[in-house]
Enzyme design. Structure first.
Site, PDB file in Angstrom:
ATOM      1  N   SER A  24     -17.473 -43.866  67.781  1.00 39.46           N
ATOM      2  CA  SER A  24     -18.227 -43.449  69.008  1.00 39.46           C
ATOM      3  C   SER A  24     -19.316 -44.756  69.588  1.00 39.46           C
ATOM      4  O   SER A  24     -19.040 -44.776  70.999  1.00 39.46           O
ATOM      5  CB  SER A  24     -18.612 -42.383  68.993  1.00 39.46           C
ATOM      6  N   ARG A 123      -3.821 -35.515  77.892  1.00 40.44           N
ATOM      7  CA  ARG A 123      -4.971 -34.922  77.493  1.00 40.44           C
ATOM      8  C   ARG A 123      -5.645 -34.885  79.020  1.00 40.44           C
ATOM      9  O   ARG A 123      -5.921 -35.325  79.878  1.00 40.44           O
ATOM     10  CB  ARG A 123      -5.739 -36.116  76.469  1.00 40.44           C
ATOM     11  N   GLN A 170     -18.178 -36.851  76.133  1.00 39.51           N
ATOM     12  CA  GLN A 170     -17.494 -37.570  76.382  1.00 39.51           C
ATOM     13  C   GLN A 170     -17.404 -37.502  78.675  1.00 39.51           C
ATOM     14  O   GLN A 170     -17.875 -37.898  79.058  1.00 39.51           O
ATOM     15  CB  GLN A 170     -16.022 -37.513  76.119  1.00 39.51           C
ATOM     16  N   ASP A 316     -14.251 -33.667  64.634  1.00 39.15           N
ATOM     17  CA  ASP A 316     -12.810 -34.401  64.339  1.00 39.15           C
ATOM     18  C   ASP A 316     -13.216 -34.119  62.773  1.00 39.15           C
ATOM     19  O   ASP A 316     -11.836 -35.231  61.967  1.00 39.15           O
ATOM     20  CB  ASP A 316     -13.391 -35.559  64.373  1.00 39.15           C
ATOM     21  N   LYS A 343      -7.191 -32.783  71.226  1.00 42.24           N
ATOM     22  CA  LYS A 343      -7.467 -33.995  70.837  1.00 42.24           C
ATOM     23  C   LYS A 343      -6.083 -34.186  71.176  1.00 42.24           C
ATOM     24  O   LYS A 343      -5.069 -34.657  71.604  1.00 42.24           O
ATOM     25  CB  LYS A 343      -7.870 -33.329  69.508  1.00 42.24           C
ATOM     26  N   ARG A 347      -3.929 -30.260  67.615  1.00 47.15           N
ATOM     27  CA  ARG A 347      -4.923 -30.245  65.760  1.00 47.15           C
ATOM     28  C   ARG A 347      -4.827 -28.306  65.053  1.00 47.15           C
ATOM     29  O   ARG A 347      -4.607 -28.556  63.753  1.00 47.15           O
ATOM     30  CB  ARG A 347      -6.240 -30.483  65.833  1.00 47.15           C
ATOM     31  N   ARG A 390      -6.081 -39.236  62.504  1.00 48.11           N
ATOM     32  CA  ARG A 390      -6.710 -37.985  61.875  1.00 48.11           C
ATOM     33  C   ARG A 390      -6.026 -37.387  60.807  1.00 48.11           C
ATOM     34  O   ARG A 390      -6.343 -36.609  59.814  1.00 48.11           O
ATOM     35  CB  ARG A 390      -7.402 -36.681  62.312  1.00 48.11           C
TER      36      ARG A 390
HETATM   37  C1  S3P Z   1     -15.773 -38.270  71.338  1.00 53.18           C
HETATM   38  C2  S3P Z   1     -16.607 -37.416  71.238  1.00 53.18           C
HETATM   39  C3  S3P Z   1     -15.901 -36.680  70.843  1.00 53.18           C
HETATM   40  C4  S3P Z   1     -14.862 -36.334  69.347  1.00 53.18           C
HETATM   41  C5  S3P Z   1     -14.323 -38.072  70.037  1.00 53.18           C
HETATM   42  C6  S3P Z   1     -15.270 -39.194  69.957  1.00 53.18           C
HETATM   43  C7  S3P Z   1     -17.008 -39.630  71.970  1.00 53.18           C
HETATM   44  O1  S3P Z   1     -15.487 -35.379  71.792  1.00 53.18           O
HETATM   45  O2  S3P Z   1     -14.108 -35.465  69.507  1.00 53.18           O
HETATM   46  O3  S3P Z   1     -13.057 -38.063  69.225  1.00 53.18           O
HETATM   47  O4  S3P Z   1     -17.333 -40.134  71.572  1.00 53.18           O
HETATM   48  O5  S3P Z   1     -18.056 -39.089  72.263  1.00 53.18           O
HETATM   49  P1  S3P Z   1     -15.265 -34.178  72.976  1.00 53.18           P
HETATM   50  O6  S3P Z   1     -16.465 -35.297  73.693  1.00 53.18           O
HETATM   51  O7  S3P Z   1     -14.075 -34.535  73.910  1.00 53.18           O
HETATM   52  O8  S3P Z   1     -15.730 -33.341  72.578  1.00 53.18           O
END
Ligand code: S3P
Length: 430
Positions: A24, A123, A170, A316, A343, A347, A390
């Protein structure tokens, strides 16, 4: 399809690892470095396929990004330095690249088109395209902008106050990045707190973001300035070795410089609550994120319930937590985790299907799963990552405690977040 023979029934796992950079944070370092003015140097950048997709997209928009021996260097020229790409932007397998990029492109005065792989095409993107349209971006895509391919033409944006139905960093980040480009204050409120790397990094780049409970607000028109970043080790990658150390007999594993951002440490809380022998040392803030060294030893574990606010803090890690729970006494119940369905794979389905193949006692529910622990040994067979990094790593750790032979289909998927995973695992095997 490629397959890999996995190590089964290992005697012990011992040693020290330096976990690769956080995914991230690596994505955001490239993105913020690209829209800042001046040079950004990123140490311990994660060279996983997802983050390389982000670099590729920004290069296609004319950003000068170079790789030096131990760092990635970005010569940012501000939002106005981004150029209309002449090629399609390929986000590969990366949801973070897709959603954050859409937020940035919402205010850029040019056209771009985003595509990704088979998994990305499934997605849901309306969670970002809807609020970005409300702000004034012109977006089209499959099923009314819900799925890639998506095309976007940035507009003159107006601020919104957005109540997100999902706790998603996100979504939050996409809206904050769009908010950075419009006049006035944009805010996002989420149902539970999601990871806050965007907020921390914006501040490190000289920006201001206000946090008030579950609401984040940003004023448009701020200019970010390039910085030096040392990316912490990814706790989501460390999680595989934390669980491995806890469930493989006679083990002791130390992981150096792991990111310990409280919005990401749900896995540590779960391990402790289940009774794991885990210690953390050398905790400190490096740049703008906390890090520390973690030691884990073979542990006697008990099942617990995992639900509510903690879910976004370990979303995750649920695949590897499910494996952990198979080795705990009693039941582990995971609730409020229907986000797992959207995801890299669904999952809930992939974890339950693959662990069942090994003989685990596990059931899916509408918003999670129930794992009945210590119901018998896991037995090796042919298992599938389904192209999900994962799931692949969880199965490789499951192999360490399984009897017989075990073969993993599509092991290459692991390179999305942890290209050195098998080298690191092998270095711990006696
Ligand atoms: C992430 C946020 C998470 C996570 C993803 C990375 C990010 O998703 O599951 O692997 O870097 O902002 P969501 O924000 O959609 O939950």
């Amino acid at each position: 399809m490629q397959t890999k023979q996995l190590h089964t029934k290992v005697n012990k796992l011992t040693g020290v690892l330096t976990i690769p950079g956080d995914k991230s944070i690596s994505h955001r370092a490239v993105m913020f470095g690209s829209i800042a003015k001046g040079k950004t140097t990123v140490l311990n950048f994660l060279e996983g396929e997802d983050c390389l997709s982000t670099i590729d997209c920004f290069r296609k928009m004319g950003v000068d990004i170079s790789k030096e021996s131990d760092s990635v260097v970005i010569n940012g020229r501000g939002f106005e330095g981004l150029q209309e790409p002449t090629e399609i932007l390929n986000v590969g397998n990366s949801g973070t690249t897709t959603r954050l990029l859409l937020g940035m492109l919402a205010g850029t005065p040019f056209h771009s088109c985003l595509i990704g792989d088979e998994s990305i095409a499934k997605r849901p993107m309306k969670r970002v395209t809807n609020p970005l349209r409300d702000m004034g971006a012109f977006i089209d895509g499959r099923e009314d902008g819900n799925y890639t391919p998506i095309s976007i033409r940035g507009g003159t944006l107006k601020p919104i106050r957005y109540n997100s139905p999902v706790a998603s960093a996100q979504v939050k980040s996409a809206i904050l990045l769009a908010g950075l480009q419009c006049e006035g204050t944009t805010s996002v409120t989420e149902p539970h707190k999601s990871r806050d790397h965007t907020e921390r990094m914006l501040r490190a780049f000289g920006g201001e973001v206000e946090e008030n409970g579950l609401t984040c607000s940003i004023n448009g028109g701020q200019q970010l300035r390039g910085i030096n970043i040392h990316v912490p080790g990814d706790i989501s990658s460390a999680a595989f070795f934390l669980v491995a150390g806890a469930i493989v007999p006679n083990s002791s594993i130390t992981l150096h410089r792991v990111g310990l951002n409280p919005t990401r440490t749900g896995i540590i809380d779960v391990l402790k609550e289940m009774g794991a022998d885990l210690t953390i040392e050398n905790e400190q803030i490096e740049h703008f994120e906390p890090v520390g060294d973690i030691n884990i030893k073979t542990s006697s574990l008990k099942g617990i319930e995992i639900s509510g606010d903690i879910i976004p803090r370990l979303i995750d890690e649920i695949p590897i937590i499910a494996l952990l729970a198979t080795q705990a006494s009693g039941d582990t119940i995971i609730k409020d985790a229907s986000e797992l369905k959207v995801k890299e794979t669904n999952r809930i389905d992939t974890v339950v299907t693959e662990l069942k193949k090994l003989g685990a006692s596990i059931e899916s529910t509408d918003d999670g799963m129930i794992i009945h622990g210590q119901t018998g040994k896991l037995t090796g067979t042919t298992v599938d990552s389904y192209g999900d990094h994962r799931i692949g790593m969880m199965l490789a750790i499951a192999a360490c405690i399984a009897e017989g032979q075990m073969t993993l289909k599509d092991p290459d998927a692991i390179a999305v977040s942890y290209p050195m995973f098998f080298e690191h695992l092998n270095s711990l095997i006696d």
